[in-house]
Design an enzyme around this catalytic site. Structure first.
Site, PDB file in Angstrom:
ATOM      1  N   LYS A  54       0.847  -1.197   0.000  1.00 44.98           N
ATOM      2  CA  LYS A  54       0.000   0.000   0.000  1.00 44.98           C
ATOM      3  C   LYS A  54       0.884   1.250   0.000  1.00 44.98           C
ATOM      4  O   LYS A  54       2.096   1.167   0.281  1.00 44.98           O
ATOM      5  CB  LYS A  54      -0.905  -0.018   1.235  1.00 44.98           C
ATOM      6  CG  LYS A  54      -0.140  -0.029   2.562  1.00 44.98           C
ATOM      7  CD  LYS A  54      -1.052  -0.376   3.727  1.00 44.98           C
ATOM      8  CE  LYS A  54      -0.256  -0.370   5.031  1.00 44.98           C
ATOM      9  NZ  LYS A  54      -1.045  -0.859   6.164  1.00 44.98           N
ATOM     10  N   ARG A 153     -10.972  -0.061  13.853  1.00 44.04           N
ATOM     11  CA  ARG A 153     -10.674   0.716  12.657  1.00 44.04           C
ATOM     12  C   ARG A 153     -11.526   0.208  11.502  1.00 44.04           C
ATOM     13  O   ARG A 153     -12.376   0.913  10.986  1.00 44.04           O
ATOM     14  CB  ARG A 153      -9.169   0.530  12.373  1.00 44.04           C
ATOM     15  CG  ARG A 153      -8.494   1.660  11.703  1.00 44.04           C
ATOM     16  CD  ARG A 153      -6.991   1.499  11.647  1.00 44.04           C
ATOM     17  NE  ARG A 153      -6.516   0.308  10.944  1.00 44.04           N
ATOM     18  CZ  ARG A 153      -5.277   0.122  10.498  1.00 44.04           C
ATOM     19  NH1 ARG A 153      -4.365   1.068  10.680  1.00 44.04           N
ATOM     20  NH2 ARG A 153      -4.923  -0.977   9.886  1.00 44.04           N
ATOM     21  N   TYR A 275      15.838  30.534   8.322  1.00 41.42           N
ATOM     22  CA  TYR A 275      14.630  31.201   8.826  1.00 41.42           C
ATOM     23  C   TYR A 275      14.619  31.207  10.351  1.00 41.42           C
ATOM     24  O   TYR A 275      14.974  30.213  10.988  1.00 41.42           O
ATOM     25  CB  TYR A 275      13.372  30.465   8.347  1.00 41.42           C
ATOM     26  CG  TYR A 275      13.042  30.654   6.898  1.00 41.42           C
ATOM     27  CD1 TYR A 275      12.728  31.912   6.390  1.00 41.42           C
ATOM     28  CD2 TYR A 275      13.015  29.567   6.044  1.00 41.42           C
ATOM     29  CE1 TYR A 275      12.404  32.069   5.046  1.00 41.42           C
ATOM     30  CE2 TYR A 275      12.692  29.717   4.701  1.00 41.42           C
ATOM     31  CZ  TYR A 275      12.383  30.979   4.212  1.00 41.42           C
ATOM     32  OH  TYR A 275      12.059  31.131   2.893  1.00 41.42           O
ATOM     33  N   MET A 323      11.795  24.867   2.542  1.00 42.39           N
ATOM     34  CA  MET A 323      10.989  24.088   1.600  1.00 42.39           C
ATOM     35  C   MET A 323      11.847  23.239   0.656  1.00 42.39           C
ATOM     36  O   MET A 323      11.563  22.074   0.406  1.00 42.39           O
ATOM     37  CB  MET A 323      10.093  25.032   0.784  1.00 42.39           C
ATOM     38  CG  MET A 323       9.096  24.300  -0.098  1.00 42.39           C
ATOM     39  SD  MET A 323       8.110  25.421  -1.088  1.00 42.39           S
ATOM     40  CE  MET A 323       7.141  26.251   0.154  1.00 42.39           C
TER      41      MET A 323
HETATM   42  C1  PLP Z   1      -0.306  -1.829   6.845  1.00 38.64           C
HETATM   43  C2  PLP Z   1      -0.902  -3.147   7.180  1.00 38.64           C
HETATM   44  C3  PLP Z   1      -0.103  -4.297   7.260  1.00 38.64           C
HETATM   45  C4  PLP Z   1       1.412  -4.250   7.190  1.00 38.64           C
HETATM   46  O1  PLP Z   1       1.904  -3.792   8.426  1.00 38.64           O
HETATM   47  P1  PLP Z   1       3.481  -3.557   8.668  1.00 38.64           P
HETATM   48  O2  PLP Z   1       3.560  -3.138  10.093  1.00 38.64           O
HETATM   49  O3  PLP Z   1       3.886  -2.484   7.734  1.00 38.64           O
HETATM   50  O4  PLP Z   1       4.148  -4.843   8.376  1.00 38.64           O
HETATM   51  C5  PLP Z   1      -0.740  -5.514   7.440  1.00 38.64           C
HETATM   52  N1  PLP Z   1      -2.086  -5.589   7.568  1.00 38.64           N
HETATM   53  C6  PLP Z   1      -2.882  -4.512   7.533  1.00 38.64           C
HETATM   54  C7  PLP Z   1      -4.351  -4.660   7.698  1.00 38.64           C
HETATM   55  C8  PLP Z   1      -2.311  -3.244   7.356  1.00 38.64           C
HETATM   56  O5  PLP Z   1      -3.091  -2.147   7.337  1.00 38.64           O
END
Ligand code: PLP
Length: 385
Positions: A54, A153, A275, A323
């Site tokens: 992802k 979640r 800055y 930046m």
């Molecule tokens: C992001 C995620 C993972 C991977 O987790 P890591 O800690 O990056 O290995 C696995 N399962 C779900 C549902 C996730 O959202």
């Protein structure tokens, strides 16, 4: 139109793309990704090893990373968004499964189906929509079911999942490939929530005989075989993030970030830097200005805190990160010159250390890596092993 007149898709950027001389360089070591995958898989005795890619494979480039993992034998990929699934699916062997963790929203059914993406269904409404698609097409459609054992979640509560197990009719036309749940505290092995989530997940699983199960993320793999079930889902560890905070990292660094020096100058007290004039030089100081700033995802919280390597010399960030630019005190590295590269992240500055200095986690540092770097992909993979 004749074949030769068709517009062509632009070629993907590869390690052969020529950097502009002024660009900073992000090097992604695909050989290290492959090695990390094999290290994780070797810890799993009975279970298969998926890959979570992802957020563009944690900022590293999903279209580059996912095929390398497929060449290592990975056949299960997880993304968050439908669009992320669409981006990688055509690059993978046809038998590779791509699961979409964010679920199936109304109106997405046809696109999931047409592209053979597998939704991780989060509630009864999503199951109904996918089952309706199966009925309409006369096909059996694959799905996973997300069980919320403690994240609050996404997914069915354990009680709802157990009640739903008895309503097999509502799932007619669906092939449940996996029950999926996610650990909240896997990087804290002694946290009591781990065992609690494990017990809840086992209870749900008992209500779905014959359905395979997947619980462990990267750190979860290191909690031991009880947590492995049928499929592990590492993401961060593939990207080189340490799954064992406070212990040596068993994995290789993947991302190397090198900043390009644009200018060097020397200043004397009471001159200030950047800055807000937050840094005042103490003596005659040689300053290197590099082409990396917070617009590149380089955390502004590293102002007056971060560091870099010039050759073998560790030098501090002085002043605020702006930046497009960062200023380093390179007084200790007198020979460094404009055009040289300094290392901001890599083997000597692991992403976990950069994140700690910035007051965040390595996941955030990687996923925010910017678009202005020259990206070099090195170390393909030997598909035979
Ligand atoms: C992001 C995620 C993972 C991977 O987790 P890591 O800690 O990056 O290995 C696995 N399962 C779900 C549902 C996730 O959202």
């Amino acid at each position: 139109m004749p074949k030769s007149d068709r517009p062509r898709a632009p070629a993907p950027r590869t390690s052969t793309a020529v950097p502009r001389p002024s660009q900073s360089i992000l090097t992604v070591d695909l050989g290290a990704v492959a090695a990390n995958y094999r290290t994780l898989r070797a810890r799993l005795k009975g279970a298969a090893c998926a890959a979570v890619v992802k957020a563009d494979a944690y900022g590293l480039g999903a279209t580059q990373v996912a095929p390398v993992l497929a060449a290592c034998g990975c056949r299960d990929f997880f993304v968050a968004h439908l669009g992320e699934g669409l981006a990688i699916k055509p690059l993978l062997p046809p038998e590779a499964a791509v699961y979409v963790l964010n679920g199936l929203l109304a109106g997405e059914e046809a696109e999931f189906h047409a592209n053979a993406l597998i939704p991780v269904l989060n509630d009864e409404g999503q199951v109904e929509r996918w089952a309706a698609r199966a009925r309409a097409t006369g096909e059996t459609l694959p799905a996973a079911l997300h069980i919320d054992t403690g994240m609050s979640r996404l997914g069915f509560s354990p009680a709802d999942a157990i009640a739903f197990a008895g309503k097999g009719g509502q799932r007619a036309g669906l092939e449940l490939r996996y029950l999926v749940s996610h650990l909240a505290c896997a990087d804290e092995p002694d946290h009591p929530l781990n065992a609690k989530q494990l017990a809840l997940f086992r209870n749900v699983r008992a209500a779905y005989p014959g359905v395979r199960a997947s619980l462990a993320n990267s750190s979860g793999i290191y909690l031991g075989p009880d947590y492995h079930f049928d499929l592990a889902r590492p993401g961060s560890a593939l990207a080189g993030i340490n799954p064992l905070p406070g212990h040596p990292n068993p994995l290789r660094q993947v991302a190397r970030l090198q900043g390009k020096i644009l200018q060097i100058h020397e200043v004397d007290p009471p001159q200030t830097v950047g800055y807000g004039a937050t840094h005042r030089v103490a003596g005659r100081t040689r300053i290197a200005t590099i082409a990396v700033g917070y617009a590149d995802g380089w955390p502004r919280s590293l102002s007056n805190r971060g560091s870099a390597f010039v050759g073998d010399v560790r030098v501090p960030v002085i002043g605020r990160i702006s930046m497009d630019l960062t200023t380093l005190d390179v007084t200790a590295a007198p020979r460094v010159a404009p055009g040289d590269l300094v290392e901001l992240m890599g083997d000597r500055l692991p992403v976990d250390d950069v994140a700690a200095a910035a007051g965040t986690i390595a996941y955030e540092v990687l996923t925010r890596l910017g678009k202005r770097y020259h990206r070099a992909y090195i170390g393909g993979v030997d598909a035979s092993s």
